[in-house]
Scaffold this motif. Structure first.
Motif, PDB file in Angstrom:
ATOM      1  N   ALA A 141      -1.797 -83.056  89.155  1.00  0.00           N
ATOM      2  CA  ALA A 141      -3.121 -83.034  88.518  1.00  0.00           C
ATOM      3  C   ALA A 141      -3.302 -84.246  87.618  1.00  0.00           C
ATOM      4  O   ALA A 141      -4.374 -84.870  87.597  1.00  0.00           O
ATOM      5  N   TRP A 142      -2.272 -84.609  86.887  1.00  0.00           N
ATOM      6  CA  TRP A 142      -2.333 -85.764  85.972  1.00  0.00           C
ATOM      7  C   TRP A 142      -2.597 -87.052  86.741  1.00  0.00           C
ATOM      8  O   TRP A 142      -3.409 -87.881  86.335  1.00  0.00           O
TER       9      TRP A 142
ATOM     10  N   ARG B  20      -3.350 -94.448  87.311  1.00  0.00           N
ATOM     11  CA  ARG B  20      -2.020 -93.839  87.254  1.00  0.00           C
ATOM     12  C   ARG B  20      -1.285 -93.897  88.588  1.00  0.00           C
ATOM     13  O   ARG B  20      -0.091 -93.585  88.645  1.00  0.00           O
ATOM     14  N   THR B  21      -1.993 -94.251  89.646  1.00  0.00           N
ATOM     15  CA  THR B  21      -1.354 -94.345  90.960  1.00  0.00           C
ATOM     16  C   THR B  21      -1.237 -95.795  91.412  1.00  0.00           C
ATOM     17  O   THR B  21      -1.105 -96.071  92.602  1.00  0.00           O
TER      18      THR B  21
ATOM     19  N   GLY C 126      -4.159 -87.300  89.538  1.00  0.00           N
ATOM     20  CA  GLY C 126      -5.508 -87.270  90.081  1.00  0.00           C
ATOM     21  C   GLY C 126      -6.596 -87.518  89.061  1.00  0.00           C
ATOM     22  O   GLY C 126      -7.753 -87.766  89.428  1.00  0.00           O
ATOM     23  N   GLU C 127      -6.254 -87.471  87.785  1.00  0.00           N
ATOM     24  CA  GLU C 127      -7.263 -87.639  86.737  1.00  0.00           C
ATOM     25  C   GLU C 127      -7.681 -89.085  86.522  1.00  0.00           C
ATOM     26  O   GLU C 127      -8.755 -89.351  85.979  1.00  0.00           O
ATOM     27  N   ASP C 128      -6.851 -90.034  86.917  1.00  0.00           N
ATOM     28  CA  ASP C 128      -7.129 -91.445  86.646  1.00  0.00           C
ATOM     29  C   ASP C 128      -6.492 -92.290  87.741  1.00  0.00           C
ATOM     30  O   ASP C 128      -5.268 -92.268  87.913  1.00  0.00           O
ATOM     31  N   GLU C 129      -7.303 -93.033  88.477  1.00  0.00           N
ATOM     32  CA  GLU C 129      -6.781 -93.813  89.596  1.00  0.00           C
ATOM     33  C   GLU C 129      -5.783 -94.884  89.150  1.00  0.00           C
ATOM     34  O   GLU C 129      -4.934 -95.328  89.933  1.00  0.00           O
TER      35      GLU C 129
ATOM     36  N   GLU D 298       1.638 -80.009  87.668  1.00  0.00           N
ATOM     37  CA  GLU D 298       0.928 -80.630  86.547  1.00  0.00           C
ATOM     38  C   GLU D 298       0.911 -82.146  86.691  1.00  0.00           C
ATOM     39  O   GLU D 298      -0.073 -82.810  86.345  1.00  0.00           O
TER      40      GLU D 298
END
Length: 277
Positions: free
Chosen positions: A207-208, A215-216, A210-213, A204
């Motif tokens: 996936a989280w 966040r990385t 990958g939802e918003d760049e 999870e």
């Protein structure tokens, strides 16, 4: 500060400049030289606090060659502060060779307490902190990373890693693939404006991310729950007996009676009951 020429290990803020200690500032103002991982980066910190002390570049690529130079300065009567770009020197940062050589040479080494990203993140992760293992950065190449994670499959302690933005997705994917569905907590941009501490089961969290760049982005600490081991594999008939007893008795009494009936450990049964009933 004492009068004996000394190497001071000085932690610096991991983000918020206000997190530096008063003692660290006093040391930085009074030493003769600051050995810094990046003199430009450290220069910003020194300038912010109006500290005018010469700096000396000491990083991964020159530390072994320059250690003797710094030891020579200390033996001449100079005191030196060792700093990294952020956090506590030597914790996934340069300084190991210098400190080792100083101790071998009889040079006094004084450590200061202060900021450390691993400890800061762990304190807010919600994972067990009574025992943990700090693993630093995983190997850069995929095979080395996978091999290291494979070594940690049965590690029962909370695992703490540092990770870079460009590799975090691959690393979390490898955690899913090799360690399985563990609870993973990501702490990024600690003490900064966009500080984020987010925990989810590994798949999870992948996936989280990958939802918003966004966040990385930023400096990251990844914390992974340790392997959970049942005290022993309980046979189906033992579990069935425990279930029947729990329906009529308090768990503690049911576990004790079931242990006597089947000759298994009472603590194992009690723990199983806490988790399943």
């Amino acid at each position: 500060m004492n009068d004996t020429p000394t190497l001071y290990i000085v932690p610096t803020p991991i983000g918020n400049l206000a997190d530096i200690t008063q003692r660290a500032l006093d040391i930085l103002r009074s030493v003769d030289l600051v050995a810094a991982e990046d003199t430009r980066h450290t220069g910003i910190l020194l300038s912010h606090y109006q500290i005018s002390v010469p700096t000396f570049a000491l990083h991964d690529h020159n530390e072994q060659q320059k250690a003797d130079v710094l030891i020579g300065r200390i033996k001449e009567g100079k005191s030196i502060a060792l700093v990294s770009d952020a956090g506590t020197p030597l914790i996934s940062d340069p300084g190991y060779h210098l400190v080792t050589r100083c101790r071998e040479a009889g040079v006094k080494v004084v450590p200061l307490p202060g900021p450390c990203a691993a400890i800061t993140a762990l304190s807010a992760a919600g994972l067990p902190t009574d025992r943990f293992t700090f693993e630093g950065f995983l190997p850069a190449k995929s095979k080395g990373r996978d091999d290291k994670l494979q070594e940690l499959v049965d590690e029962p302690r909370t695992m703490v890693f540092y990770e870079s933005p460009r590799r975090v997705l691959e690393t979390v994917e490898a955690i899913v693939r090799i360690l399985g569905e563990r609870q993973v907590v990501l702490a990024r941009e600690l003490t900064k404006t966009f500080e984020t501490i987010h925990g989810l089961p590994a798949s999870e969290l992948l996936a989280w991310l990958g939802e918003d760049e966004h966040r990385t982005r930023g400096e990251m600490v990844l914390m992974v729950a340790g392997a959970r081991k049942d005290p022993e594999d309980l046979p189906a008939e033992v579990i069935r007996t425990l279930g029947l007893l729990v329906a009529e008795l308090p768990l503690k009494k049911a576990a004790a009676l079931c242990a006597e009936i089947h000759g298994v450990k009472k603590n194992a049964l009690y723990k199983y009951g806490l988790e399943h009933y």
